[in-house]
Design a protein around this motif. Structure first.
Motif, short mmCIF file in Angstrom:
data_model
loop_
_atom_site.label_atom_id
_atom_site.label_comp_id
_atom_site.label_asym_id
_atom_site.label_seq_id
_atom_site.Cartn_x
_atom_site.Cartn_y
_atom_site.Cartn_z
N SER A 30 0.85 -1.18 0.00
CA SER A 30 0.00 0.00 0.00
C SER A 30 0.89 1.24 0.00
N LEU A 31 0.43 2.27 -0.65
CA LEU A 31 1.20 3.51 -0.77
C LEU A 31 0.39 4.68 -0.20
N SER A 32 1.07 5.53 0.56
CA SER A 32 0.42 6.70 1.15
C SER A 32 1.31 7.92 0.95
N LEU A 33 0.69 9.07 0.89
CA LEU A 33 1.40 10.33 0.81
C LEU A 33 1.29 11.06 2.15
N MET A 34 2.39 11.64 2.60
CA MET A 34 2.40 12.39 3.85
C MET A 34 1.97 13.83 3.57
N LYS A 35 0.95 14.29 4.29
CA LYS A 35 0.51 15.67 4.14
C LYS A 35 1.41 16.62 4.93
N ARG A 36 1.36 17.87 4.62
CA ARG A 36 2.23 18.85 5.26
C ARG A 36 1.99 18.95 6.76
N GLU A 37 0.72 18.74 7.18
CA GLU A 37 0.43 18.87 8.61
C GLU A 37 0.75 17.61 9.39
N GLY A 38 1.22 16.55 8.70
CA GLY A 38 1.66 15.35 9.40
C GLY A 38 0.77 14.15 9.27
N THR A 39 -0.44 14.29 8.72
CA THR A 39 -1.32 13.15 8.50
C THR A 39 -1.00 12.50 7.17
N THR A 40 -1.55 11.31 6.95
CA THR A 40 -1.27 10.57 5.72
C THR A 40 -2.54 10.40 4.88
N TYR A 41 -2.33 10.27 3.58
CA TYR A 41 -3.42 10.01 2.64
C TYR A 41 -3.07 8.74 1.87
N GLN A 42 -3.86 7.67 2.07
CA GLN A 42 -3.58 6.41 1.39
C GLN A 42 -4.10 6.46 -0.03
N LEU A 43 -3.26 6.13 -0.97
CA LEU A 43 -3.67 6.12 -2.37
C LEU A 43 -4.63 4.96 -2.60
N PRO A 44 -5.65 5.16 -3.42
CA PRO A 44 -6.66 4.11 -3.62
C PRO A 44 -6.08 2.85 -4.25
N GLY A 45 -6.77 1.72 -4.03
CA GLY A 45 -6.27 0.43 -4.50
C GLY A 45 -6.07 0.36 -5.99
N GLN A 46 -6.93 1.06 -6.75
CA GLN A 46 -6.78 1.01 -8.21
C GLN A 46 -5.53 1.74 -8.69
N PHE A 47 -4.87 2.41 -7.76
CA PHE A 47 -3.61 3.07 -8.11
C PHE A 47 -2.56 2.06 -8.54
N LEU A 48 -2.58 0.87 -7.94
CA LEU A 48 -1.57 -0.15 -8.25
C LEU A 48 -1.95 -0.87 -9.53
N LYS A 49 -1.00 -1.00 -10.41
CA LYS A 49 -1.24 -1.59 -11.72
C LYS A 49 -0.54 -2.94 -11.84
N GLY A 50 -0.86 -3.66 -12.88
CA GLY A 50 -0.23 -4.95 -13.13
C GLY A 50 0.54 -4.93 -14.42
N HIS A 51 0.84 -6.15 -14.94
CA HIS A 51 1.71 -6.27 -16.10
C HIS A 51 1.00 -5.94 -17.41
N GLY A 52 -0.28 -5.66 -17.38
CA GLY A 52 -1.02 -5.56 -18.63
C GLY A 52 -1.02 -4.21 -19.29
N THR A 53 -0.36 -3.23 -18.75
CA THR A 53 -0.43 -1.89 -19.32
C THR A 53 0.87 -1.51 -20.02
N ASP A 54 0.74 -0.64 -21.01
CA ASP A 54 1.93 -0.15 -21.71
C ASP A 54 2.82 0.67 -20.77
N LEU A 55 2.19 1.42 -19.88
CA LEU A 55 2.97 2.21 -18.94
C LEU A 55 3.77 1.34 -18.00
N PHE A 56 3.19 0.17 -17.65
CA PHE A 56 3.94 -0.76 -16.79
C PHE A 56 5.19 -1.26 -17.52
N GLN A 57 5.06 -1.62 -18.78
CA GLN A 57 6.20 -2.09 -19.55
C GLN A 57 7.24 -0.98 -19.69
#
Length: 297
Positions: A24-51
């Motif tokens: 899982s991936l999260s971004l740290m906000k400036r005030e110290g809290t975190t924002y978890q990136l949504p599950g669809q953010f993670l990709k698999g081998h099937g995309t051109d961008l992945f290659q």
């Protein structure tokens, strides 16, 4: 924003090819809290961008996660020009120090800026060095050197001139300095000796124009390749430009068994001692210290 995205690549080292962990991936906000990136953010081998990510990755091993955030990193996450990404790996089989996380570059910034120097497009100032002319860009030079910034945008005469003459520097060294300013890299040289000589000249140029990155790069390069052929001229540079790092590296080399006699017999030794007589005491002290350490072992 249309056409803008932020991409990340997580890659395993080669010895853990069979592992398929969850992340899982999260971004740290400036005030110290975190924002978890949504599950669809993670990709698999099937995309051109992945290659594309796999081909461009600087890491060795198996890619097991690739993310493409559909927008740029917002101001809520950016602090002092950077942002913090938190990567959580759900697997007990992977030592934490065996994973690499990289941020993919959409633009090769140094290469693109370097092409401006080559093309001379939109150049607005010309430097005359002996019989060579170099067409440059004021903003880029000012961003890289506080001395050039003062000359090109301050109260000096150069601020209004379209052509500036450079004294006491060869065209080859000035061109090499421009190469670093535009590309943030050391210029290629034909041999190690020519590379060392260029590093010595660039060290002087970097000190003259307060280009600290280039000065540090030259210091590291000169320290790593000190020899009987280069130690005298390098030591002279260190003393002239107050480089403690260079001076200590030269004195360490001279004080090593077998090097001192050979150095004293060299043609450059007399000139150096004549110009910097106080260095004799430092060499003697360094030599005595080395001998004292050897006797107590």
């Amino acid at each position: 924003m249309s056409g803008v995205c932020t991409s990340f690549l997580v890659r395993l080292h080669a010895e853990y090819k069979t592992v398929n962990p969850k992340i899982s991936l999260s971004l740290m906000k400036r005030e110290g809290t975190t924002y978890q990136l949504p599950g669809q953010f993670l990709k698999g081998h099937g995309t051109d961008l992945f290659q594309f990510a796999v081909q461009k990755s600087p890491f060795q091993g198996q890619v097991f996660a690739y993310g493409q955030h559909p927008r740029s990193i917002g101001v809520d996450f950016v602090k002092d020009g950077s942002f913090e990404l938190i990567c959580s790996i759900d697997s007990t089989d992977i030592p934490h120090d065996r994973c690499s996380l990289g941020v993919l570059k959409s633009i090769d910034l140094h290469s693109q800026i370097g092409k401006l120097l080559e093309s001379k497009e939109k150049s607005d100032v010309t430097f005359q060095v002996e019989n060579h002319s170099f067409m440059c860009h004021r903003l880029i030079l000012a961003a890289r050197s506080p001395v050039l910034k003062a000359e090109l945008f301050g109260n000096m005469a150069e601020a209004t001139e379209k052509q500036i003459k450079i004294e006491d520097m060869s065209p080859e060294v000035f061109e090499a300095m421009l190469h670093f300013i535009y590309t943030d890299s050391f210029p290629c040289c034909d041999s190690e000796m020519s590379s060392m000589k260029m590093a010595q000249h660039l060290f002087v140029a970097a000190d003259r124009y307060a280009i600290e990155g280039l000065k540090a790069l030259c210091e590291d390069k000169l320290c790593a390749h000190i020899s009987l052929d280069t130690v005298t001229s390098t030591l002279a540079l260190a003393l002239q430009h107050n480089s403690r790092q260079l001076k200590n590296a030269c004195l360490d080399f001279i004080s090593q068994p077998g090097n001192l006699i050979d150095w004293i017999l060299s043609d450059e030794y007399v000139d150096l001692i004549r110009n910097f007589p106080s260095i004799v005491a430092e060499i003697r002290g360094r030599r005595q210290g080395r001998e004292g350490n050897s006797s107590t072992m």
